[in-house]
Write a protein that holds these residues in place. Sequence first.
Motif, PDB file in Angstrom:
ATOM      1  N   SER A 129      -2.417   0.656   3.834  1.00  0.00           N
ATOM      2  CA  SER A 129      -1.977  -0.883   3.472  1.00  0.00           C
ATOM      3  C   SER A 129      -2.354  -1.473   4.521  1.00  0.00           C
ATOM      4  O   SER A 129      -2.615  -2.937   3.976  1.00  0.00           O
ATOM      5  CB  SER A 129      -0.555   0.058   4.766  1.00  0.00           C
ATOM      6  N   ASN A 130      -3.537  -1.545   5.162  1.00  0.00           N
ATOM      7  CA  ASN A 130      -4.459  -2.475   5.351  1.00  0.00           C
ATOM      8  C   ASN A 130      -5.337  -2.748   4.975  1.00  0.00           C
ATOM      9  O   ASN A 130      -5.774  -3.925   4.593  1.00  0.00           O
ATOM     10  CB  ASN A 130      -5.469  -1.413   6.940  1.00  0.00           C
ATOM     11  N   HIS A 131      -5.697  -2.074   3.383  1.00  0.00           N
ATOM     12  CA  HIS A 131      -6.483  -2.967   2.068  1.00  0.00           C
ATOM     13  C   HIS A 131      -5.611  -3.920   1.486  1.00  0.00           C
ATOM     14  O   HIS A 131      -6.118  -4.583   1.464  1.00  0.00           O
ATOM     15  CB  HIS A 131      -6.244  -1.908   1.568  1.00  0.00           C
ATOM     16  N   ALA A 132      -4.177  -3.527   0.925  1.00  0.00           N
ATOM     17  CA  ALA A 132      -3.072  -4.512   1.231  1.00  0.00           C
ATOM     18  C   ALA A 132      -3.173  -5.607   1.565  1.00  0.00           C
ATOM     19  O   ALA A 132      -2.697  -6.779   1.430  1.00  0.00           O
ATOM     20  CB  ALA A 132      -1.672  -3.202   0.746  1.00  0.00           C
ATOM     21  N   GLY A 158       0.549  -1.281   0.249  1.00  0.00           N
ATOM     22  CA  GLY A 158       0.103   0.217  -0.107  1.00  0.00           C
ATOM     23  C   GLY A 158       1.155   1.172  -0.030  1.00  0.00           C
ATOM     24  O   GLY A 158       2.191   1.561   0.653  1.00  0.00           O
ATOM     25  N   THR A 159       0.578   2.393  -0.701  1.00  0.00           N
ATOM     26  CA  THR A 159       0.903   3.163  -1.050  1.00  0.00           C
ATOM     27  C   THR A 159       0.043   4.685  -1.251  1.00  0.00           C
ATOM     28  O   THR A 159      -0.617   4.285  -2.019  1.00  0.00           O
ATOM     29  CB  THR A 159       2.722   3.871  -1.444  1.00  0.00           C
ATOM     30  N   ALA A 160      -0.370   5.864  -0.904  1.00  0.00           N
ATOM     31  CA  ALA A 160      -0.676   6.615  -1.029  1.00  0.00           C
ATOM     32  C   ALA A 160      -0.301   7.305  -1.742  1.00  0.00           C
ATOM     33  O   ALA A 160      -1.040   7.479  -3.201  1.00  0.00           O
ATOM     34  CB  ALA A 160      -1.712   7.904   0.506  1.00  0.00           C
ATOM     35  N   ALA A 170     -10.511   0.368   6.954  1.00  0.00           N
ATOM     36  CA  ALA A 170     -10.122  -1.531   6.574  1.00  0.00           C
ATOM     37  C   ALA A 170      -9.615  -2.237   7.908  1.00  0.00           C
ATOM     38  O   ALA A 170      -8.891  -1.201   8.861  1.00  0.00           O
ATOM     39  CB  ALA A 170      -9.081  -1.775   5.302  1.00  0.00           C
ATOM     40  N   VAL A 171      -9.997  -3.011   8.454  1.00  0.00           N
ATOM     41  CA  VAL A 171      -9.967  -3.822   9.909  1.00  0.00           C
ATOM     42  C   VAL A 171      -9.619  -4.952   9.676  1.00  0.00           C
ATOM     43  O   VAL A 171     -10.155  -5.533   9.571  1.00  0.00           O
ATOM     44  CB  VAL A 171     -11.045  -3.082  11.055  1.00  0.00           C
ATOM     45  N   LEU A 172      -7.999  -4.922  10.336  1.00  0.00           N
ATOM     46  CA  LEU A 172      -7.642  -5.918  10.500  1.00  0.00           C
ATOM     47  C   LEU A 172      -7.512  -7.160  12.202  1.00  0.00           C
ATOM     48  O   LEU A 172      -7.504  -5.999  12.979  1.00  0.00           O
ATOM     49  CB  LEU A 172      -5.779  -6.340  10.366  1.00  0.00           C
TER      50      LEU A 172
END
Length: 402
Positions: free
Chosen positions: A165-168, A104-106, A395-397
Motif C-alpha cells: 500500500s505504501n509503495h502504491a 497495493g495487495t500482497a 516505503a515511508v510516507l
Amino acid sequence: MKRVVITGAGTINALGQNVPQTLAAMREGVCGIGPLSFRDVERLQIQIGGQVRDFHAEARYNRQQISLYDRFTLFTLEAAREAIEQSGLVFSGELAARTGVVLGTAGGGVSTWDDNYRAVYEEGKNRVHPFVVPKLMNNAAASHVSMEWNLKGPSFTVSTACASSNHAMAQAFAMVRSGMAPAMVTGGSESMLCFGGVKAWEGLRVMSRDACRPFSANRNGMVQGEGAGIFVFEEMSHAMKRGADILCEVVGFAMTSDASDIVMPSKAGAARAITGALEDARIDREEVGYINAHGTGTAANDKTECAAVADAFGPHADNLMISSTKSMHGHLIGGTGAVELLACIMALRDGVIAPTIGYEEPDPECALDVVPNTAREAKVKVALSNAFAFGGMNAVLALRAV
C-alpha cells in the motif's frame, strides 16, 4: 512540482466499516482482534485475527457482480465508494481521462484460490468457474475501481508484501506531484483470512496465538487482519479551486531495499527510508511529531524499527510519539499501510494520537514513546507512516497538516 493533498478517505476493517467508525475505535483503543470464523478454522494452530464482521455483500451487489468479486475486491469497492463520495469528484471528460488507480495487495484473491483448490483437489471437481482468473488476479480490485468510477488514466497494482500500500500510494503521489494526473485513487486491500491464507503464515512461526502486543517486552508475534483503505490524492490547486475539504497534505516519500535477507529486517534499510522521506519532503526531523510504526509485534521487527527511528532522528527520537495500530486491527499485509494512514490523518487533523494497545511490559530495546494503551491529544504538524516488508522492501510516507 505540484502540491498534493488528500480529499477523500474510505475504509473497511476489523474496527469499522467506514472512516468515522474506525477513527472512533482508534481513539477508544478498541481491539478488533478476536476468534476467526471460517471453514476448517479448527484445524489451524492460529485461530485469531482482525476479521471484518457482519459484512453483507448481498445487500449492495447482485449475484452476477459477486461472482466476479473476491473478498479483497469487495473491500476495495466499499472503501473506494466512501473515499470518492467524500472527495466530491465526478469523473468525466478530461478529469476521467487523466485520473487513474494505483492499489497495493500482497495476495490478491486468496479466498478464490483457496475455494477453487478445495473444489479441484479435495472435492474432485474437474471444472471451475470461467471467471476464476479475473476474480483472483492481483489487479482485479484496481480494474473494478477504474470501471466503476470511469477512471481512464494510469492504473495498476503494486505487490511488495507488507509495503504494498505504501509503495502504491507513493506512486500515486509521484504522478500527481509531477503533473501526470490531476488526481489518483490509491491505497490497498487484503483478505487472507481463510484456511489456506492463515495456514501459510503459520509456517513462518511469527504468529501470536493470543494478541498483538507491539513494542511490549512480552510480545509473541503478529496477528493477521483484513480490509481496505482507499484515498483520493489530488493536486492542491485543483482541490482548492473547487472548494474541497482537505484532510492533509502528502509531502514526501522514500523507498529502499535492505538487499540483505528475505525475512529479517534491516535497521539500515529502514533508517534510509525514513531519512529519505524527510529529505524528499524537505522537512527537518524536529518537525515530525508522530510516526505510525510498522510495529508488527514480532521480536525482530519492533526492536529493529525502534533502532532505525533512533538512528534517523537522533536526540529528537525521545520527543516523538510512535504507535502501532496493528495492535487493534491486525496486520493487513498488503493493505496495512493504507488503513494505518488513517491514524496519521487523525493525528494531523484532529490532534489525536492512536495508541498501541496490549502494551504490558517495557522493553529496553524499544525505549521510545509508544503511546501505550490510551490515545493522546497532541498537536502534530508532520507525521510519517512506515511500512517494512519481507524481502527488505521499505516505503515511508510523509504527511503535513493543512
